[in-house]
Design a protein around this motif. Structure first.
Motif, PDB file in Angstrom:
ATOM      1  N   LEU A  67      25.090  19.611  44.194  1.00  0.00           N
ATOM      2  CA  LEU A  67      25.287  20.336  45.448  1.00  0.00           C
ATOM      3  C   LEU A  67      25.827  21.746  45.207  1.00  0.00           C
ATOM      4  CD1 LEU A  67      24.714  19.306  48.391  1.00  0.00           C
ATOM      5  CD2 LEU A  67      24.768  17.501  46.660  1.00  0.00           C
ATOM      6  N   LYS A  68      26.735  21.900  44.274  1.00  0.00           N
ATOM      7  CA  LYS A  68      27.272  23.237  43.973  1.00  0.00           C
ATOM      8  C   LYS A  68      26.173  24.156  43.462  1.00  0.00           C
ATOM      9  CE  LYS A  68      32.134  22.168  43.070  1.00  0.00           C
ATOM     10  NZ  LYS A  68      33.217  22.165  42.064  1.00  0.00           N
ATOM     11  N   SER A  69      25.334  23.640  42.574  1.00  0.00           N
ATOM     12  CA  SER A  69      24.219  24.426  42.046  1.00  0.00           C
ATOM     13  C   SER A  69      23.243  24.794  43.160  1.00  0.00           C
ATOM     14  CB  SER A  69      23.506  23.628  40.957  1.00  0.00           C
ATOM     15  OG  SER A  69      22.368  24.315  40.484  1.00  0.00           O
ATOM     16  N   MET A  70      22.982  23.861  44.042  1.00  0.00           N
ATOM     17  CA  MET A  70      22.083  24.089  45.161  1.00  0.00           C
ATOM     18  C   MET A  70      22.619  25.201  46.066  1.00  0.00           C
ATOM     19  SD  MET A  70      20.619  20.987  47.566  1.00  0.00           S
ATOM     20  CE  MET A  70      20.303  19.930  46.149  1.00  0.00           C
ATOM     21  N   PHE A  71      23.907  25.156  46.366  1.00  0.00           N
ATOM     22  CA  PHE A  71      24.513  26.147  47.249  1.00  0.00           C
ATOM     23  C   PHE A  71      24.493  27.535  46.607  1.00  0.00           C
ATOM     24  CE2 PHE A  71      27.362  23.202  50.020  1.00  0.00           C
ATOM     25  CZ  PHE A  71      26.242  22.441  50.331  1.00  0.00           C
ATOM     26  N   THR A  72      24.662  27.589  45.292  1.00  0.00           N
ATOM     27  CA  THR A  72      24.573  28.869  44.587  1.00  0.00           C
ATOM     28  C   THR A  72      23.173  29.462  44.727  1.00  0.00           C
ATOM     29  OG1 THR A  72      26.250  28.197  42.976  1.00  0.00           O
ATOM     30  CG2 THR A  72      24.793  30.005  42.343  1.00  0.00           C
ATOM     31  N   ASP A  73      22.161  28.611  44.627  1.00  0.00           N
ATOM     32  CA  ASP A  73      20.782  29.073  44.809  1.00  0.00           C
ATOM     33  C   ASP A  73      20.557  29.569  46.241  1.00  0.00           C
ATOM     34  OD1 ASP A  73      20.202  28.404  42.214  1.00  0.00           O
ATOM     35  OD2 ASP A  73      19.279  26.472  42.712  1.00  0.00           O
ATOM     36  N   ALA A 103      25.326  30.956  55.047  1.00  0.00           N
ATOM     37  CA  ALA A 103      26.072  29.730  55.312  1.00  0.00           C
ATOM     38  C   ALA A 103      25.177  28.534  55.004  1.00  0.00           C
ATOM     39  CB  ALA A 103      26.532  29.675  56.764  1.00  0.00           C
ATOM     40  N   VAL A 104      25.800  27.368  54.928  1.00  0.00           N
ATOM     41  CA  VAL A 104      25.071  26.120  54.742  1.00  0.00           C
ATOM     42  C   VAL A 104      25.369  25.202  55.927  1.00  0.00           C
ATOM     43  CG1 VAL A 104      24.778  24.038  53.345  1.00  0.00           C
ATOM     44  CG2 VAL A 104      25.134  26.249  52.228  1.00  0.00           C
ATOM     45  N   VAL A 105      24.331  24.663  56.523  1.00  0.00           N
ATOM     46  CA  VAL A 105      24.482  23.684  57.599  1.00  0.00           C
ATOM     47  C   VAL A 105      24.411  22.300  56.958  1.00  0.00           C
ATOM     48  CG1 VAL A 105      23.527  22.769  59.747  1.00  0.00           C
ATOM     49  CG2 VAL A 105      23.396  25.227  59.262  1.00  0.00           C
ATOM     50  N   ILE A 154      31.004  28.384  47.663  1.00  0.00           N
ATOM     51  CA  ILE A 154      30.508  29.744  47.507  1.00  0.00           C
ATOM     52  C   ILE A 154      30.018  30.319  48.836  1.00  0.00           C
ATOM     53  CG2 ILE A 154      28.129  29.060  46.936  1.00  0.00           C
ATOM     54  CD1 ILE A 154      28.195  31.316  44.812  1.00  0.00           C
ATOM     55  N   LEU A 155      29.621  29.447  49.761  1.00  0.00           N
ATOM     56  CA  LEU A 155      29.180  29.840  51.093  1.00  0.00           C
ATOM     57  C   LEU A 155      29.980  29.075  52.144  1.00  0.00           C
ATOM     58  CD1 LEU A 155      25.283  29.761  50.664  1.00  0.00           C
ATOM     59  CD2 LEU A 155      26.657  31.808  51.082  1.00  0.00           C
ATOM     60  N   PRO A 156      30.159  29.640  53.334  1.00  0.00           N
ATOM     61  CA  PRO A 156      30.758  28.858  54.422  1.00  0.00           C
ATOM     62  C   PRO A 156      29.876  27.641  54.723  1.00  0.00           C
ATOM     63  CG  PRO A 156      30.647  31.204  54.994  1.00  0.00           C
ATOM     64  CD  PRO A 156      29.851  31.029  53.728  1.00  0.00           C
ATOM     65  N   VAL A 157      30.526  26.501  54.922  1.00  0.00           N
ATOM     66  CA  VAL A 157      29.804  25.266  55.196  1.00  0.00           C
ATOM     67  C   VAL A 157      30.093  24.821  56.624  1.00  0.00           C
ATOM     68  CG1 VAL A 157      29.482  22.852  54.562  1.00  0.00           C
ATOM     69  CG2 VAL A 157      29.877  24.568  52.774  1.00  0.00           C
ATOM     70  N   TYR A 158      29.040  24.670  57.405  1.00  0.00           N
ATOM     71  CA  TYR A 158      29.172  24.163  58.766  1.00  0.00           C
ATOM     72  C   TYR A 158      28.958  22.651  58.723  1.00  0.00           C
ATOM     73  CZ  TYR A 158      29.568  28.786  60.759  1.00  0.00           C
ATOM     74  OH  TYR A 158      30.041  30.035  61.084  1.00  0.00           O
ATOM     75  N   ASP A 159      30.064  21.929  58.760  1.00  0.00           N
ATOM     76  CA  ASP A 159      30.047  20.471  58.705  1.00  0.00           C
ATOM     77  C   ASP A 159      29.676  19.950  60.091  1.00  0.00           C
ATOM     78  OD1 ASP A 159      30.603  17.772  58.637  1.00  0.00           O
ATOM     79  OD2 ASP A 159      32.473  17.984  57.523  1.00  0.00           O
ATOM     80  N   CYS A 160      28.444  19.505  60.218  1.00  0.00           N
ATOM     81  CA  CYS A 160      27.931  19.104  61.540  1.00  0.00           C
ATOM     82  C   CYS A 160      28.714  17.948  62.131  1.00  0.00           C
ATOM     83  CB  CYS A 160      26.451  18.754  61.440  1.00  0.00           C
ATOM     84  SG  CYS A 160      25.417  20.139  60.894  1.00  0.00           S
TER      85      CYS A 160
END
Length: 231
Positions: A177-183, A191-193, A209-215
């Motif tokens: 997940l960390k690698s994915m968010f970096t990409d 941001a990541v939803v 690394i990015l703001p995460v919007y925890d649904c």
């Protein structure tokens, strides 16, 4: 306070997360001794090999509709579905139940629009990432979503369904997940939803690394605000 009906998620992890988050918010913002008035129905989906076919989703629709009506009969004044993917049949269920529903993606879209976030990556199970039922709700709030990469879709489907839904969180999943968010950041996302409840087991929403919007968190907070009359 008003009485909420909660249809539990696809795993006990999801249902627990909603119950805990709603009650923590009510105690913090209403009364430290309070317990949120809720009726909860936990459904067993193991007999349905979905999402293999439209017939399977038809069975899911029937299960959710019957559940929502039971919650309504038990005094629930509004219904929350505690799973992102189950919102695929939201419209069909809502049409058959004489109670308002709180749509998870609408809550998230409103929050992101308030924050001025217009470009994001969406993560969750395969149908959430690749189909329109969830994405279009966010796009309607002027949010541009990165196109899903199938390698990410496959990895997330495996991690969520084979590990996290069983309550198994691994370091390998955290690293993936960390690698994915970096990409995502490199591709222009702001941001990541996080449209899956179980992902909170391997994603630190406050240290990324990015703001995460925890649904799940956003949805549960909106439900709690409704319970105490703040919306």
């Amino acid at each position: 306070m008003r009485k909420l009906g909660l249809i539990g998620g696809l795993s006990w992890v999801s249902t627990r997360a909603y119950f805990e988050r709603i009650n923590r918010y009510v105690r913090k913002h209403h009364d430290p001794r309070a317990l949120a008035p809720m009726v909860i129905e936990s459904l067993d989906f193991t007999g349905i090999p979905w999402p293999e076919s439209n017939d399977d989703w038809g069975k899911v629709t029937t299960m959710l509709t019957e559940s929502a009506n039971r919650l309504s009969d038990a005094g629930a004044e509004m219904i929350v579905i505690g799973a992102n993917v189950l919102h695929k049949v939201y419209r069909d269920v809502e049409a058959e139940v004489d109670r308002p529903f709180l749509h998870i993606a609408e809550c998230v879209g409103e929050k992101m629009k308030e924050d001025g976030v217009h470009t994001a990556a969406l993560v969750g199970v395969r149908s959430v990432m690749t189909e329109s039922f969830y994405r279009r709700r966010l796009v309607a709030h002027d949010i541009d979503l990165l196109p899903p990469r199938m390698s990410d879709v496959d990895a997330l489907e495996r991690i969520i369904t084979q590990e996290l839904m069983m309550g198994k969180a691994t370091r390998d999943a955290e690293r993936t997940l960390k690698s994915m968010f970096t990409d995502f950041e490199r591709d222009g996302a702001k941001a990541v939803v996080m449209a899956n409840t179980e992902l909170e087991q391997v994603v630190d929403v406050d240290a990324n690394i990015l703001p995460v919007y925890d649904c799940t968190a956003i949805h549960a907070e909106a439900a709690a605000r409704w319970i105490i009359g703040d919306q």
